[in-house]
Motif scaffolding. Structure first.
Motif, PDB file in Angstrom:
ATOM      1  N   GLU A 193     111.329  57.563  -0.262  1.00  0.00           N
ATOM      2  CA  GLU A 193     111.974  57.897  -1.527  1.00  0.00           C
ATOM      3  C   GLU A 193     111.820  59.385  -1.838  1.00  0.00           C
ATOM      4  OE1 GLU A 193     109.892  55.263  -4.158  1.00  0.00           O
ATOM      5  OE2 GLU A 193     108.183  56.599  -4.333  1.00  0.00           O
ATOM      6  N   SER A 194     112.763  59.878  -2.622  1.00  0.00           N
ATOM      7  CA  SER A 194     112.766  61.266  -3.102  1.00  0.00           C
ATOM      8  C   SER A 194     112.805  62.276  -1.953  1.00  0.00           C
ATOM      9  CB  SER A 194     111.549  61.533  -4.007  1.00  0.00           C
ATOM     10  OG  SER A 194     111.733  62.730  -4.728  1.00  0.00           O
ATOM     11  N   THR A 195     113.644  61.973  -0.958  1.00  0.00           N
ATOM     12  CA  THR A 195     113.815  62.908   0.160  1.00  0.00           C
ATOM     13  C   THR A 195     115.254  63.425   0.242  1.00  0.00           C
ATOM     14  OG1 THR A 195     114.173  61.056   1.684  1.00  0.00           O
ATOM     15  CG2 THR A 195     111.934  61.968   1.562  1.00  0.00           C
ATOM     16  N   LEU A 247     117.128  60.875   9.435  1.00  0.00           N
ATOM     17  CA  LEU A 247     115.807  60.570   8.878  1.00  0.00           C
ATOM     18  C   LEU A 247     115.327  61.753   8.035  1.00  0.00           C
ATOM     19  CD1 LEU A 247     113.221  58.918   8.599  1.00  0.00           C
ATOM     20  CD2 LEU A 247     112.501  59.825  10.837  1.00  0.00           C
ATOM     21  N   CYS A 248     115.319  61.566   6.724  1.00  0.00           N
ATOM     22  CA  CYS A 248     114.975  62.637   5.793  1.00  0.00           C
ATOM     23  C   CYS A 248     113.468  62.752   5.611  1.00  0.00           C
ATOM     24  CB  CYS A 248     115.647  62.381   4.449  1.00  0.00           C
ATOM     25  SG  CYS A 248     117.445  62.436   4.541  1.00  0.00           S
ATOM     26  N   LYS A 249     112.984  63.950   5.836  1.00  0.00           N
ATOM     27  CA  LYS A 249     111.552  64.239   5.738  1.00  0.00           C
ATOM     28  C   LYS A 249     111.167  64.497   4.279  1.00  0.00           C
ATOM     29  CE  LYS A 249     108.147  66.821   8.314  1.00  0.00           C
ATOM     30  NZ  LYS A 249     107.950  67.790   9.390  1.00  0.00           N
ATOM     31  N   ASN A 273     100.886  62.593   0.838  1.00  0.00           N
ATOM     32  CA  ASN A 273     100.261  61.937   1.992  1.00  0.00           C
ATOM     33  C   ASN A 273     100.845  60.546   2.217  1.00  0.00           C
ATOM     34  OD1 ASN A 273      98.584  64.112   2.622  1.00  0.00           O
ATOM     35  ND2 ASN A 273      97.019  63.412   1.202  1.00  0.00           N
ATOM     36  N   GLU A 274     101.052  59.798   1.136  1.00  0.00           N
ATOM     37  CA  GLU A 274     101.673  58.478   1.260  1.00  0.00           C
ATOM     38  C   GLU A 274     103.102  58.602   1.760  1.00  0.00           C
ATOM     39  OE1 GLU A 274     101.261  55.479  -1.873  1.00  0.00           O
ATOM     40  OE2 GLU A 274      99.722  56.787  -2.746  1.00  0.00           O
ATOM     41  N   ARG A 275     103.825  59.572   1.240  1.00  0.00           N
ATOM     42  CA  ARG A 275     105.215  59.767   1.666  1.00  0.00           C
ATOM     43  C   ARG A 275     105.282  60.135   3.148  1.00  0.00           C
ATOM     44  NH1 ARG A 275     107.355  64.071  -1.859  1.00  0.00           N
ATOM     45  NH2 ARG A 275     109.425  63.514  -1.154  1.00  0.00           N
ATOM     46  N   MET A 276     104.344  60.932   3.611  1.00  0.00           N
ATOM     47  CA  MET A 276     104.311  61.282   5.047  1.00  0.00           C
ATOM     48  C   MET A 276     103.946  60.065   5.890  1.00  0.00           C
ATOM     49  SD  MET A 276     105.467  64.187   5.806  1.00  0.00           S
ATOM     50  CE  MET A 276     105.028  64.163   7.539  1.00  0.00           C
ATOM     51  N   ASN A 315     106.388  58.508   8.755  1.00  0.00           N
ATOM     52  CA  ASN A 315     105.983  58.217  10.132  1.00  0.00           C
ATOM     53  C   ASN A 315     106.273  56.772  10.525  1.00  0.00           C
ATOM     54  OD1 ASN A 315     105.183  60.836  10.848  1.00  0.00           O
ATOM     55  ND2 ASN A 315     103.216  60.555   9.841  1.00  0.00           N
ATOM     56  N   LEU A 316     106.228  55.858   9.544  1.00  0.00           N
ATOM     57  CA  LEU A 316     106.621  54.474   9.818  1.00  0.00           C
ATOM     58  C   LEU A 316     108.105  54.412  10.193  1.00  0.00           C
ATOM     59  CD1 LEU A 316     104.785  52.593   6.904  1.00  0.00           C
ATOM     60  CD2 LEU A 316     104.147  52.606   9.336  1.00  0.00           C
TER      61      LEU A 316
END
Length: 178
Positions: A15-17, A115-117, A134-137, A141-142
């Motif tokens: 989310e929010s990427t 795939l939006c980082k 950190n959670e978003r990263m 990666n998932l």
């Protein structure tokens, strides 16, 4: 061999990427249609907190919207989410995923995933739950891992808005070459 149209592009990631902005902007740039995120509509209509069982309704709604839009699409169809979003969210939030969501990820294919980082600032939205980078990263990666397992074409999209669009357009036209 002739290409079947539309060329379907899934804009995916945490989310929010910038997924919605990217899907909409690319569709405008190429004179194409974009399928909005059904979950936003669905969750906006709920009068209670969402539950794990709602994910199947969201999956069916997203696929139905995509099918309806694809009938009207020209050479391109941009999808502002895909079944993978539902799978990753289910695994991350509930620790499991319904077999129908899993199998849909295997069978419902796209010509390209963007795939939006999560390198854009997180923007508050009542439907968003993970502001921590950190959670978003971890979630990013998932996605990357799942796309590799699916062995599907994908390109990582990062940077500011103009860079994202340029990378996406280059990937789309590169992927379309025979």
């Amino acid at each position: 061999m002739t290409r079947q149209y539309p060329f379907r592009i899934a804009v995916t990631g945490p989310e929010s990427t910038g997924k919605s902005t990217l899907a909409r902007d690319l569709a405008r740039r190429l004179g194409a249609l974009w399928v909005p995120e059904f979950a936003r509509y669905y969750l906006g209509e709920l009068t209670r907190p969402y539950e794990e069982s709602d994910l199947l309704d969201i999956l069916h709604g997203q696929l139905r919207w995509e099918q309806n839009y694809s009938r009207l699409a020209g050479p391109f169809l941009f999808c502002d989410t895909d079944p993978l979003v539902i799978k990753i969210w289910s695994q991350y939030k509930y620790g499991r995923c319904h077999p129908l969501i899993e199998s849909t990820c295997q069978t419902h294919r796209y010509d390209l995933h963007l795939l939006c980082k999560p390198d854009l600032p997180w923007t508050f939205d009542p439907l968003r739950e993970n502001p921590d980078l950190n959670e978003r990263m971890e979630i990013y990666n998932l996605y990357k891992n799942e796309l590799q397992i699916l062995n599907t074409p994908y390109v990582e999209i990062d940077g500011e808005v103009l860079q994202r669009k340029a990378t996406a357009l280059s990937a789309i036209f590169s992927q379309m070459r025979p």
